[in-house]
Design an enzyme around this catalytic site. Sequence first.
Site, PDB file in Angstrom:
ATOM      1  N   TYR A   1     -31.839  -9.975  29.919  1.00 53.31           N
ATOM      2  CA  TYR A   1     -30.943 -10.710  29.014  1.00 53.31           C
ATOM      3  C   TYR A   1     -30.816  -9.958  27.699  1.00 53.31           C
ATOM      4  O   TYR A   1     -31.825  -9.504  27.156  1.00 53.31           O
ATOM      5  CB  TYR A   1     -31.482 -12.126  28.756  1.00 53.31           C
ATOM      6  CG  TYR A   1     -30.684 -13.184  29.468  1.00 53.31           C
ATOM      7  CD1 TYR A   1     -29.308 -13.242  29.315  1.00 53.31           C
ATOM      8  CD2 TYR A   1     -31.297 -14.121  30.298  1.00 53.31           C
ATOM      9  CE1 TYR A   1     -28.557 -14.208  29.973  1.00 53.31           C
ATOM     10  CE2 TYR A   1     -30.558 -15.083  30.950  1.00 53.31           C
ATOM     11  CZ  TYR A   1     -29.182 -15.117  30.787  1.00 53.31           C
ATOM     12  OH  TYR A   1     -28.441 -16.064  31.431  1.00 53.31           O
TER      13      TYR A   1
ATOM     14  N   GLU B   1     -28.352 -10.935  24.861  1.00 53.79           N
ATOM     15  CA  GLU B   1     -27.369 -11.495  23.927  1.00 53.79           C
ATOM     16  C   GLU B   1     -27.429 -10.769  22.592  1.00 53.79           C
ATOM     17  O   GLU B   1     -28.526 -10.538  22.061  1.00 53.79           O
ATOM     18  CB  GLU B   1     -27.640 -12.991  23.678  1.00 53.79           C
ATOM     19  CG  GLU B   1     -26.992 -13.887  24.694  1.00 53.79           C
ATOM     20  CD  GLU B   1     -27.960 -14.344  25.751  1.00 53.79           C
ATOM     21  OE1 GLU B   1     -28.919 -13.590  26.028  1.00 53.79           O
ATOM     22  OE2 GLU B   1     -27.764 -15.446  26.295  1.00 53.79           O
TER      23      GLU B   1
ATOM     24  N   ASP C   1      -2.526  -4.656  26.887  1.00 54.86           N
ATOM     25  CA  ASP C   1      -3.439  -4.883  28.010  1.00 54.86           C
ATOM     26  C   ASP C   1      -3.136  -3.811  29.057  1.00 54.86           C
ATOM     27  O   ASP C   1      -2.184  -3.929  29.820  1.00 54.86           O
ATOM     28  CB  ASP C   1      -3.223  -6.292  28.569  1.00 54.86           C
ATOM     29  CG  ASP C   1      -4.061  -6.554  29.819  1.00 54.86           C
ATOM     30  OD1 ASP C   1      -4.719  -5.613  30.309  1.00 54.86           O
ATOM     31  OD2 ASP C   1      -4.058  -7.703  30.307  1.00 54.86           O
TER      32      ASP C   1
ATOM     33  N   THR D   1      -9.437  -3.256  32.183  1.00 59.01           N
ATOM     34  CA  THR D   1     -10.491  -3.464  33.170  1.00 59.01           C
ATOM     35  C   THR D   1     -10.940  -2.095  33.659  1.00 59.01           C
ATOM     36  O   THR D   1     -10.203  -1.111  33.555  1.00 59.01           O
ATOM     37  CB  THR D   1     -10.006  -4.319  34.362  1.00 59.01           C
ATOM     38  OG1 THR D   1      -8.753  -3.817  34.811  1.00 59.01           O
ATOM     39  CG2 THR D   1      -9.866  -5.769  33.976  1.00 59.01           C
TER      40      THR D   1
ATOM     41  N   LYS E   1      -9.901  -0.742  38.211  1.00 56.97           N
ATOM     42  CA  LYS E   1      -8.610  -0.457  38.874  1.00 56.97           C
ATOM     43  C   LYS E   1      -8.398   1.061  38.877  1.00 56.97           C
ATOM     44  O   LYS E   1      -9.143   1.756  39.571  1.00 56.97           O
ATOM     45  CB  LYS E   1      -7.494  -1.220  38.155  1.00 56.97           C
ATOM     46  CG  LYS E   1      -7.679  -2.752  38.182  1.00 56.97           C
ATOM     47  CD  LYS E   1      -6.483  -3.461  37.579  1.00 56.97           C
ATOM     48  CE  LYS E   1      -6.589  -4.966  37.683  1.00 56.97           C
ATOM     49  NZ  LYS E   1      -7.237  -5.613  36.529  1.00 56.97           N
TER      50      LYS E   1
ATOM     51  N   ARG F   1     -16.559  -3.529  38.378  1.00 59.98           N
ATOM     52  CA  ARG F   1     -15.761  -4.693  37.995  1.00 59.98           C
ATOM     53  C   ARG F   1     -16.202  -5.114  36.592  1.00 59.98           C
ATOM     54  O   ARG F   1     -17.282  -5.667  36.417  1.00 59.98           O
ATOM     55  CB  ARG F   1     -16.047  -5.795  39.015  1.00 59.98           C
ATOM     56  CG  ARG F   1     -15.082  -6.902  39.093  1.00 59.98           C
ATOM     57  CD  ARG F   1     -15.098  -7.479  40.478  1.00 59.98           C
ATOM     58  NE  ARG F   1     -14.321  -6.634  41.352  1.00 59.98           N
ATOM     59  CZ  ARG F   1     -13.004  -6.736  41.516  1.00 59.98           C
ATOM     60  NH1 ARG F   1     -12.325  -7.653  40.901  1.00 59.98           N
ATOM     61  NH2 ARG F   1     -12.380  -5.911  42.327  1.00 59.98           N
TER      62      ARG F   1
HETATM   63  N1  DSN Z   1      -5.828  -9.517  39.917  1.00 57.57           N
HETATM   64  C1  DSN Z   1      -5.323  -8.392  39.153  1.00 57.57           C
HETATM   65  C2  DSN Z   1      -4.267  -7.673  39.892  1.00 57.57           C
HETATM   66  O1  DSN Z   1      -4.358  -7.635  41.101  1.00 57.57           O
HETATM   67  O2  DSN Z   1      -3.377  -7.104  39.294  1.00 57.57           O
HETATM   68  C3  DSN Z   1      -4.857  -8.805  37.799  1.00 57.57           C
HETATM   69  O3  DSN Z   1      -5.850  -9.545  37.200  1.00 57.57           O
END
Ligand code: DSN
Length: 449
Positions: free
Chosen positions: A53, A55, A199, A225, A228, A234
Amino acid sequence: MPLNNIKAIDPELYKLIRKEEKRQRDQLEMIPSENYASSAVLEALGTVLTNKYSEGYAGKRYYQGNDNIDKIEKLSVDRAKQLFNVPYANVQPHSGSPANSAVYFAILKPGDLMMGLKLSSGGHLTHGHTDVTLSGRFYKSIQYQVGEDGYLDYDEIEKLAMEHKPKIIVSGTTAYPRILDFKRFGNIADKAGAWHLADISHIAGLVAAGVHPSPVEYAHIVTLTTHKTMRGPRGAVILATDKGLAKDQELGVLIDKAIIPGTQGGPHNNTTAAIAICFKEAMSENFKDYSKQVVKNAVVLAEELKKFGFVLISNGTDNHLLLIDLNNKNIDGWCAAWALEYGGIVVNRNTVPFDKRSAFYPSGIRLGTPAITSRGMGESEMKTIAGWINEVINIAINHLSDDIQSDNKEKSRKARADFKKKIKTNKDIKRIADEVKIMCTEFPAPGLK
Ligand code: DSN
């Protein structure tokens, strides 16, 4: 990965994990938001870092025993700052939606007006989509959309922004196949006196590799994120730019506080370490070549699909994804996506701009090249894949019944179940799935080798 302990303790779960490994190995992963993380990233996720942990932030934790975690988080933050050329980074958001929520929590008050791209035009739930979402319920929201040609209309966005004067403008997409003009978004936000949040979750890897223009000069805040096009674990990161710190020198403090105590508890330290690895990998020449190939592959795939009469939103792509409007083929995205999955090609069904169908049974499919490019596939494989997609869709079309589109829900449900059964056992679909598997064997996926 050996997984011997899971096998001993929980054979049922072990089998399921192995089955999922096999699925990822044998099928073409073409959901544009998915990728194959490297073995190093996967190893970091499975370390003892998950036990701790933490925080707070490096040097200012609420729990003892964080010396090593401090160093790991600092490494991850420093690499984020270096990779994206920004003065501030927070690597603790658990994923993209929490990252966006934290940004809103940091700089908006409930009831403030936000502006983002409509979901059906390729935006995201967190960009102010209706009151079924936190962003749409706690803030007022206006949404811009793409034009008939599938492109963003920046004059229209500017008009809307000047008319409504939102507190924040979000430039960001999940199903938009074209380059985003962040400079124009920045100018619009400045003129309207708004914060500009970019974003870049979908295109972060392309931005890091210099294959898509960076928003860093034109946005105050950037969220991304890491799983991707970044090809990491993730997770998510919030960046504040020089422009953002010039607007409010406390911006970093506001974001830190919005993560903890604002919206999250402890960070996932195993993910933090995996993000550090992902950013190190993304600094390599190899990653630049990979990202260029992602786009090249998407462009070839788009051109090949067009030859078969597929209609692409905006008539093509500049990035890692394509959005196919299936209306001219008289098949909906649900039927197409299931047929493709049985043929070994995994895509997601998606609404298209101005869709007359529902989000559950939309008119389109969305597909992308990040994961298959991670396997080393190139232009010639894209041509083969386009041929398979065409073949599968044609077989699927021949098995549709009128009842599928019936207003009678029970009739439609039954017709869809019959369709799936027929397609699953179709010998040509099975043959294509076998051919896909052979191609996949030639291109082993990272992390699964
Ligand atoms: N779920 C993602 C996507 O597939 O684009 C976006 O959050």
